[in-house]
Design an enzyme around this catalytic site. Structure first.
Site, PDB file in Angstrom:
ATOM      1  N   GLY A 128       0.820  -1.208   0.000  1.00  0.00           N
ATOM      2  CA  GLY A 128       0.000   0.000   0.000  1.00  0.00           C
ATOM      3  C   GLY A 128       0.857   1.263   0.000  1.00  0.00           C
ATOM      4  N   GLN A 157      -7.728  -0.202   3.659  1.00  0.00           N
ATOM      5  CA  GLN A 157      -8.539  -0.765   4.755  1.00  0.00           C
ATOM      6  C   GLN A 157      -9.926  -1.202   4.274  1.00  0.00           C
ATOM      7  OE1 GLN A 157      -7.768  -1.439   7.966  1.00  0.00           O
ATOM      8  NE2 GLN A 157      -5.687  -0.660   7.852  1.00  0.00           N
ATOM      9  N   SER A 202      -3.574  -3.210  -0.540  1.00  0.00           N
ATOM     10  CA  SER A 202      -2.478  -3.924   0.126  1.00  0.00           C
ATOM     11  C   SER A 202      -2.969  -5.311   0.540  1.00  0.00           C
ATOM     12  CB  SER A 202      -2.033  -3.134   1.355  1.00  0.00           C
ATOM     13  OG  SER A 202      -1.101  -3.883   2.093  1.00  0.00           O
ATOM     14  N   HIS A 233      -1.875  -7.629   2.676  1.00  0.00           N
ATOM     15  CA  HIS A 233      -1.834  -8.198   4.035  1.00  0.00           C
ATOM     16  C   HIS A 233      -2.976  -7.722   4.922  1.00  0.00           C
ATOM     17  CE1 HIS A 233       0.136  -4.895   6.537  1.00  0.00           C
ATOM     18  NE2 HIS A 233       0.390  -4.444   5.334  1.00  0.00           N
ATOM     19  N   CYS A 251       2.345   1.620  11.902  1.00  0.00           N
ATOM     20  CA  CYS A 251       3.527   2.361  11.457  1.00  0.00           C
ATOM     21  C   CYS A 251       3.692   3.664  12.220  1.00  0.00           C
ATOM     22  CB  CYS A 251       3.426   2.634   9.968  1.00  0.00           C
ATOM     23  SG  CYS A 251       1.765   2.959   9.512  1.00  0.00           S
TER      24      CYS A 251
END
Ligand code: PLP
Length: 379
Positions: free
Chosen positions: A71, A179, A199, A201, A324
């Site tokens: 992402g 998300q 993304s 994961h 993060c």
């Protein structure tokens, strides 16, 4: 708690079974997908299958999907690529103050290069007002970037309305849907969206693989990486076949399982009701327009990081904010933008449920949080 409970699906998810199987199969496809020999062709066929799976999941065409390293790269590419390719037209970008740092820090880097960025405010629920987008538009605006759903509080943005404003103004619209994909239905061709970040994961795929959807008619976007002619010359670098194959299998699985979000919604409601019984607890984000599994709370007089550490010791994996941002001290920029005071905004606890959770987990989670809050408040 006897067994560990994982309630941090918004940070990352376990690999789903189809992704594990896909990796197992792809391991023997070691050829370079750019080569003409049989080994190369075999690897290339995996690439094409995965591209089709990702495209089908969001209602795009396969040649509108470009695989990236996740992402973060997709967000960087969308902003920097459009900024570079449209710099003769203007240097103004509109985004929101609650974006992920993959967007925000890219915007800051562009400001250092002479671009101007408007960071739109949000209301107490974390939503951008589309009228603010309209007001912020200038004749030199070259990009609007507003996320589909927020990673800290789960609020879903009015992206149809924002995209429509962008479309009417002839400005490309990017949305970070990291998300949202696999959690809420997204059909890109029914939305006025030109660029969309994904993304793997976050929906059962591996870390380090993602994609940028680039609508076919979108004015050309400059590359972020320079090198070979992979991905039709748009994204250099030998393709991550293992990750790509697993991402394709995972997204297909996640989309089929969107039907089970009713159950996820029920679990999240049960969880929220239980947590809100704690005196001084507040649910942040929009009460209805939110990602099904994500709920974020504030507890008066309790610091989020200490709460997360205590819960971890008790066997519950939760988060105080974006994974993060954990290394950056200070209050959440999302909660601050939503109008919470600095002292309140350090108290966040994000619980994000997923397919590995059951209703039986909920009373255990609620009990653990109640005990931990009580302990941290003790004089
Ligand atoms: N955008 C959002 C909204 C995210 O939640 C994340 C990850 O947490 C990213 C971007 C970055 O994605 P990746 O971890 O694949 O680089």
């Amino acid at each position: 708690m006897m067994k560990r409970i994982y309630a941090d699906y918004a940070a990352s998810t376990p690999l789903c079974e189809p992704a594990i199987q896909a990796i197992g199969q792809a391991i023997s496809y070691y050829g370079n997908p750019s080569e003409a020999h049989a080994e190369g062709r075999n690897a290339r066929s995996l690439l094409h299958t995965a591209k089709q799976q990702v495209a089908d999941a969001i209602g795009a065409k396969p040649d509108e999907i470009y695989f990236t390293s996740g992402g973060t790269e997709a967000d960087n590419w969308a902003l920097r690529g459009i900024a570079e390719s449209r710099k003769k037209k203007g240097k103004h970008i509109i985004t929101s103050s609650i974006e992920h740092h993959a967007v925000l820090n890219t915007a800051v880097s562009l400001e250092k290069m002479g671009y101007q960025v408007t960071y739109l405010p949000v209301n107490r629920c974390g939503q951008v007002n589309p009228d603010d987008v309209r007001t912020a538009l200038r004749s030199d605006t070259i990009l609007i970037s507003v996320m589909t759903a927020n990673n800290e509080v789960g609020t879903i943005q009015p992206i149809e309305e924002i995209g429509e404003i962008a479309y009417q103004a002839g400005v490309p619209f990017h949305t970070d849907a990291v998300q949202a994909i696999g959690h809420i239905p997204i059909r890109v061709h029914q939305l006025p969206v030109d660029l969309l970040s994904i993304s793997a994961h976050k929906f059962g795929g591996p870390k380090g693989i993602g994609a940028l959807y680039i609508q076919k008619e979108t004015a050309s976007i400059a590359p972020l990486l320079f090198g070979g002619a992979q991905e039709a010359g748009h994204r250099a670098g030998t393709e991550n076949i293992l990750g790509i194959t697993a991402m394709g299998a995972a997204v297909q699985w996640a989309i089929q399982n969107i039907a089970s979000t009713d159950q996820l919604q029920r679990m999240t409601r049960y969880l929220t009701d239980g947590i809100l019984e704690i005196p001084g607890a507040t649910l942040t984000g929009h009460p209805d327009h939110r990602i099904p599994g994500t709920a974020s709370f504030l507890f008066q007089g309790v610091e989020g990081a200490s709460l997360v550490a205590l819960l971890d010791r008790e066997g519950l994996a939760a988060s105080s904010r974006a994974a993060c941002s954990r290394h950056t001290l200070g209050a959440s920029h999302v909660l601050r933008a939503m109008g919470y005071q600095e002292l309140q905004a350090i108290g966040a606890l994000r619980l994000s449920l997923g397919w590995g959770n059951t209703m039986a987990d909920i009373p255990i989670i609620v009990h653990a949080v109640k005990e931990a809050v009580h302990e941290l408040r003790a004089p």
